[in-house]
Enzyme design. Structure first.
Site, PDB file in Angstrom:
ATOM      1  N   SER A 274       0.819  -1.223   0.000  1.00  0.00           N
ATOM      2  CA  SER A 274       0.000   0.000   0.000  1.00  0.00           C
ATOM      3  C   SER A 274       0.849   1.268   0.000  1.00  0.00           C
ATOM      4  CB  SER A 274      -0.945  -0.025   1.207  1.00  0.00           C
ATOM      5  OG  SER A 274      -1.778  -1.148   1.157  1.00  0.00           O
TER       6      SER A 274
ATOM      7  N   ARG B   9       7.630   6.451  -3.948  1.00  0.00           N
ATOM      8  CA  ARG B   9       8.083   7.157  -2.731  1.00  0.00           C
ATOM      9  C   ARG B   9       7.497   6.440  -1.515  1.00  0.00           C
ATOM     10  NH1 ARG B   9       3.853   9.900  -4.803  1.00  0.00           N
ATOM     11  NH2 ARG B   9       2.111  10.404  -3.395  1.00  0.00           N
TER      12      ARG B   9
ATOM     13  N   ASP C 156      -4.986  -2.566  -2.465  1.00  0.00           N
ATOM     14  CA  ASP C 156      -6.058  -3.150  -1.652  1.00  0.00           C
ATOM     15  C   ASP C 156      -7.456  -2.898  -2.209  1.00  0.00           C
ATOM     16  OD1 ASP C 156      -6.009  -0.451  -1.058  1.00  0.00           O
ATOM     17  OD2 ASP C 156      -6.279  -0.700   1.088  1.00  0.00           O
TER      18      ASP C 156
END
Length: 485
Positions: free
Chosen positions: A157, A172, A210
């Site tokens: 995630s 990042r 997700d």
């Protein structure tokens, strides 16, 4: 004989009967400010569709519309043992999913706390820790070993670019992570290397988002699922489009991913209307945006997600205090702290069962050191209702846009996230909003053609099912990404 007249109905909790005229005027002003009409929602939906299309074009737009590289629908007949790995901000979750083949599954999971030092440690420390957790899990649940490697779906995630489903280049770090040597690199081979060092019988076959997992997991158990959405700290949606409708993939796909193939799209539509063309922003929304770490970004999320609902309330209350309407002669220093009110505040206030809103009184007294009058609490209650209702009405505009874009007249929208699951009355508010958009002549929300329903575990079950679909494609020599990858 004394004739009795009809009984006066009991006052609704938080009744406005005794609110003075000057405060009622403020309440009416807030109602005007935060109410989103049916007509406004329809105009938002129309613009939303055009922005979704722009995101699928070669030129692109505010909404990223990221291909998820899931190019098949689950049938519900998939079987076998599959692992899912979910790397969150504070915990690591490993899930064993046994697919039963009849739209059913069993799960077993272990959670592992991530040591704080790993967030700023080395790349090898992170991946070796995860590999050790995987080894511990496999040793526990497969003490006699396995006949062939277990396929694993990895819910990662963090912002990652993907040219195929079994790779992801980290753009990042977020959530407090700052590990050198990972940004700009594919995280899948990094993890696989550590797995092989420990001789664990696992192949990482899919890296997923997700929200895409929520879509796939729910579709496995419920064939009426057309979309997966997250309504929590952030907001997002995923759905299946058709490859021929994704202009930005033209010329990039191998022959075995044809124009009629489905393609799961991770919308990342929290960035809808960053240009501020259609969303009904108030001065409070403008303040939140301007004082955020990334002004001008995530416009839709800042008006709808759980991270911001309490802050919107706080700014309104400060404004009312500064205008001399509430909290007179009170120390409001705590209330002046940005984000001191999280979404639990409007949630608890809306859930207050007492006529005099005693739970709200305790909440403000204990957490903010503010004494409230009954009248003030009724205003606060009304404000909470307005903020929560506006969030629900705006959120379903994204749902409606995708349903209209894909021509869905009936659909189950698999929803997950803290706001959807825990915010009192949210499901009813969202259902009413959809009814208002489509002008359905149906009373019961369970009879609505398009319904928000509780989702299956996307980062666990969804990741495992996607691993299953991917494993089958890889075993058959089929493609799982763009040409040449």
């Amino acid at each position: 004989m004394v004739r009795l007249g009809p009984k006066k109905p009991p006052a609704r909790k938080g009744s406005m009967a005794d609110v003075p005229a000057n405060l009622m005027e403020q309440i009416h002003g807030l109602e005007t400010l935060f109410t989103v009409s049916s007509e406004k929602m329809r105009s938002i939906v129309k613009h939303f569709i055009s922005e979704l299309d722009k995101g699928l074009s070669k030129k692109g737009g505010n909404i990223p519309m990221i291909p998820g590289w899931v190019v098949e629908y689950p049938t519900g007949k998939e079987t076998g043992d599959f692992l899912a790995l979910d790397l969150g901000g504070t915990n690591l979750r490993v899930v064993l999913v046994k697919l039963g083949g009849n739209h059913d599954f069993d799960t077993t999971q272990n959670k592992y706390r991530l040591p704080d030092h790993l967030r700023t440690g080395t790349s090898e420390q992170l991946w070796s820790f995860i590999a050790k957790c995987l080894k511990e899990f496999v040793d526990e649940w497969y003490p006699d070993g396995v006949s062939e490697p277990l396929p694993l779906g990895f819910t990662f995630s963090y912002p990652a670019s993907q040219k195929k489903i079994n790779s992801g280049v980290l753009q990042r770090w977020t959530k407090g992570f700052d590990i050198e040597g990972v940004e700009g690199h594919d995280v899948v081979p990094m993890l696989q290397e550590q797995i092989e060092k420990l001789n664990i019988p696992i192949n990482v076959v899919a890296l997923i988002n997700d929200t895409t997992g929520t879509l796939v997991a729910s579709l496995y158990t419920d064939p009426q699922t057309k979309m997966g959405i997250i309504i929590g700290t952030g907001v997002n949606g995923a759905y299946y489009d058709v490859v021929s409708g994704i202009e930005k993939l033209e010329g990039l796909l191998p022959e075995d991913i044809g124009p009629d193939s489905p393609m799961a799209i991770n919308c990342e539509y929290g960035s809808f209307d960053n240009e501020h063309l259609v969303l009904p922003r108030t001065k409070y929304d403008v303040i939140i945006d301007e004082e955020s770490p990334r002004p001008g970004q995530q416009a839709f999320e800042k008006m709808t997600s759980g991270y911001y609902l309490g802050e919107i309330m706080r700014l309104v209350l400060l404004d009312l205090y500064d205008s001399g309407f509430i909290f007179k002669d009170q120390d409001i220093s705590k209330l002046k702290e940005a984000y001191v009110m999280d979404t639990s505040y409007p949630s608890k206030i809306e859930d207050d069962p007492f006529e005099n809103l005693e739970d709200t009184d305790d909440l403000f007294k204990t957490n903010l050191n503010i004494e409230t009058t009954v009248v003030e609490r009724k205003l606060i209650r009304k404000l909470a209702e307005l903020v929560g209702t506006r969030a629900a009405r705006l959120t379903v505009c994204g749902v409606s846009a995708i349903c209209d874009k894909r021509g869905y007249k009936t659909a189950h929208i698999a929803a997950d996230g803290s706001v959807f699951n825990r915010y009192p009355g949210y499901k009813e508010k969202a259902a009413q909003a959809l009814k208002d958009i489509y002008n359905w002549d149906v009373e019961k929300m369970e009879d609505h053609p398009i319904q928000l329903v509780a989702a299956e575990d996307g980062s666990g079950v969804g990741a495992a099912i996607i691993a299953c679909l991917t494993q089958k494609r890889l075993a058959a020599g089929k493609s799982v990404g763009i040409k040449g990858e």
